[in-house]
Design an enzyme around this catalytic site. Structure first.
Site, PDB file in Angstrom:
ATOM      1  N   GLY A 158     -10.155 -15.293   5.729  1.00 19.32           N
ATOM      2  CA  GLY A 158      -9.976 -15.833   4.420  1.00 19.32           C
ATOM      3  C   GLY A 158     -10.272 -15.158   3.432  1.00 19.32           C
ATOM      4  N   GLY A 159     -10.593 -15.728   2.212  1.00 21.75           N
ATOM      5  CA  GLY A 159     -10.745 -15.020   0.919  1.00 21.75           C
ATOM      6  C   GLY A 159     -12.175 -14.459   1.088  1.00 21.75           C
TER       7      GLY A 159
ATOM      8  N   GLY B  91       6.922  14.895 -13.459  1.00 17.01           N
ATOM      9  CA  GLY B  91       5.696  14.154 -13.705  1.00 17.01           C
ATOM     10  C   GLY B  91       4.462  14.668 -12.790  1.00 17.01           C
ATOM     11  CB  ALA B  92       4.306  15.701  -9.158  1.00 18.39           C
TER      12      ALA B  92
END
Ligand code: HXC
Length: 513
Positions: free
Chosen positions: A168-169, A403-404
């Site tokens: 769960g959380g 961009g790389a």
């Protein structure tokens, strides 16, 4: 008081009961599953005899008969390689290690102590989640822990070792921590379990295939490392800590190093093939450059086109970021962006210099990537590098397109020392794409369009994509022989050793008099 004093005998009896956790039967069941108990785990994790326990006599709110002391968690402090750490170890033999008010209070207390002492906090997690009997109060306990996770983040290292369920959380606490280590086939994490999924979506799956170590190491990217058993996971935790400082104002510990920082590696001069379409292993480059046996790759099986991990050069901790040209040609996609950005932030939090090896044709083109937000995810890499204040050294080994080139620690976004190998190719885009755009009409009109296209592409490479073109504009500090990479990085690390976010303050200048 003597040994037969009743008060001493009572203390010893209570201590012994506390040590037994959920009792011999549950401990035997736990062992039969190949798992160590909380205390046995702490014995493996911490330097021998260094553990001091806190609040061992706590009992849970729902445990009115006080059957179990400690409320399903063992907390305290001890040492790893002589350095203080704070720890909590959930005890699955007590109410499934589930978290009630008292357990939450104990965990919060060691987290508070760790933060004020500037020491790492390590969670050994093995729990059925929120304690059902304590209802909303156990949810509140998680809230208190989460809040402290954020307060500790970027101040002291937080490591989660997953040794059983984390349902769960509750999984959000390890997810926030700096390094997550899972035990294969024994630990699992998920937000909603198989039963809920079956009820809501009709999908059938077991816990291992839903949230086992394999899933978090290959598909989800939640876990950084995995180990075959408790002992190996705890030893990995010790190893991870050896690269990290105790807090964000200390430097990482300097390790003894018998590997000459100036060691040249002749094989590196042969590693990049002449044909740019043939791959080589960036892992080989990394292992040849860093101190022998110091490379600890993180998230090695997720987003494998990107490589991140910890290593040492001349005994100094470094964070390595790279592309693996053998996987998707080293392109940067959404997962690779997230992997790189988070790791850069981790290193920057803890004063670990960044060494970046670049070989990437750019960001991954495609409708799926665009629609899922490659711009938003790729921007994280740019932001993380540009904001990182630790020493940043980069080496372009081959492709650094578009961009790389910029985002991977380039000088333009604040790289401190930038090198290129003679095989580096830096440009807005690769030769084929560029000539198709620039010379479309000229190629179409040529008697042999294909021959013309190839001729123009070679000319473009000669003129634009070589490292000397970029170096002519000062974008590289030097073009170096691959064999000397280790020595050049070691020298840069030494020169940048005292780099700080703000330069030392000036009282006054030295006026010529
Ligand atoms: C109280 C619990 C418990 C829980 C287990 N136990 N989980 N007690 N609260 N949440 C107890 C069992 O009653 C049992 O007690 C002992 O722990 C061992 O559990 P078993 O079921 O026998 O063990 P096993 O077969 O190994 O199964 C482990 C398990 C299962 C898969 C974790 O216990 C389970 O499904 N538990 C519930 C998990 C869950 O749904 N938790 C809530 C998640 S939501 P005895 O006395 O027999 O030894 C959540 C919200 C957090 O955590 C939100 C934060 C924001």
């Amino acid at each position: 008081m003597t040994d037969d004093d009743p008060r001493i005998r009572e203390l010893r009896a209570i201590r012994e009961r506390a040590r037994q956790g959920g009792g011999p039967e549950r401990v035997a069941r736990h062992h039969a599953r190949g798992k160590l108990t909380a205390r046995e785990r702490l014995d493996v994790l911490l330097d021998a005899g260094s553990f001091s326990e806190l609040e061992p006599f706590t009992t849970g709110v729902a445990d009115e008969s006080a059957r179990f002391y400690g409320d399903g968690v063992v907390t305290g402090y001890g040492k790893i390689d002589g350095r203080t750490v704070y720890v909590y170890a959930q005890d699955f033999t007590v109410l499934g290690g589930s978290l009630g008010m008292a357990q939450a209070h104990k965990i919060c207390r060691v987290m508070d102590l760790a933060l004020s002492a500037g020491a790492p906090i390590i969670g050994l997690i093995d729990s059925g989640g929120a304690r059902i009997q304590e209802g909303v109060r156990s949810l509140g306990g998680y809230g208190e822990i989460f809040r402290r996770n954020m307060q500790c983040s970027g101040v002291v290292p937080q490591i989660s070792v997953m040794l059983g369920p984390c349902a769960g959380g509750a999984s959000y606490s390890p997810a926030v921590t700096d390094v997550v280590i899972m035990v294969e086939r024994r630990s699992y994490m998920f937000i909603t379990g198989p039963d809920v999924i079956a009820a809501v979506t009709g999908e059938a799956i077991d816990v291992e295939r839903l949230g086992g170590a394999d899933v978090h190491m290959t598909l989800a990217g939640t876990s950084h490392l995995a180990a075959p058993d408790d002992r190996a996971a705890l030893m990995l935790c010790r190893r991870v800590l050896s690269y990290l400082p105790s807090n964000n104002v200390e430097n990482p510990p300097l390790a003894a190093c018998d590997d000459d920082p100036l060691r040249a590696d002749e094989e590196l001069n042969r590693i990049v093939p002449l044909d740019p379409s043939i791959a080589y292993r960036m892992h080989d480059v990394i292992e040849r450059v860093v101190d022998h046996n110091s490379w600890l790759e993180l998230q090695p099986a997720w987003a494998m086109n990107a490589i991140v991990g910890l290593a040492r050069i001349g005994g100094r901790s470094v964070g390595i970021v790279a592309q693996e040209p053998g996987v998707m040609a080293g392109v940067i996609d959404i997962d690779a962006s997230d992997k790189i950005a988070r790791f850069v932030r981790t290193c920057d939090c803890f004063n670990i210099p960044l060494v970046t090896f670049v070989d990437s044709p750019g960001f991954l083109p495609g409708i799926d990537q665009e629609h899922r937000g490659i711009i938003r995810h790729g921007a994280k890499v740019l932001y993380a590098y540009a904001e990182a204040a630790v020493p940043k050294i980069s080496i372009v080994t081959r492709k650094a397109y578009g961009g790389a080139y910029i985002v991977m620690s380039s000088k333009l976004i604040g790289g401190d020392v930038n090198y290129a190998w003679p095989s580096a190719e830096v440009a807005v885009m690769g030769a084929d794409g560029a000539v198709n755009l620039l010379y479309r009409d000229q190629i179409a009109a040529a008697p042999d369009p294909e021959a013309e296209r190839v001729r123009l592409a070679r000319e473009y490479e000669r003129n634009y994509t070589n490292p000397y073109h970029a170096a002519a504009f000062g974008y590289f500090d030097d073009v170096i022989e691959p064999r000397e990479t280790r020595a050049r990085i070691a020298a840069a690390l030494e020169a940048l050793r005292d780099k700080s976010v703000v330069p030392p303050p000036r009282r006054h200048g030295n006026i010529p008099l």
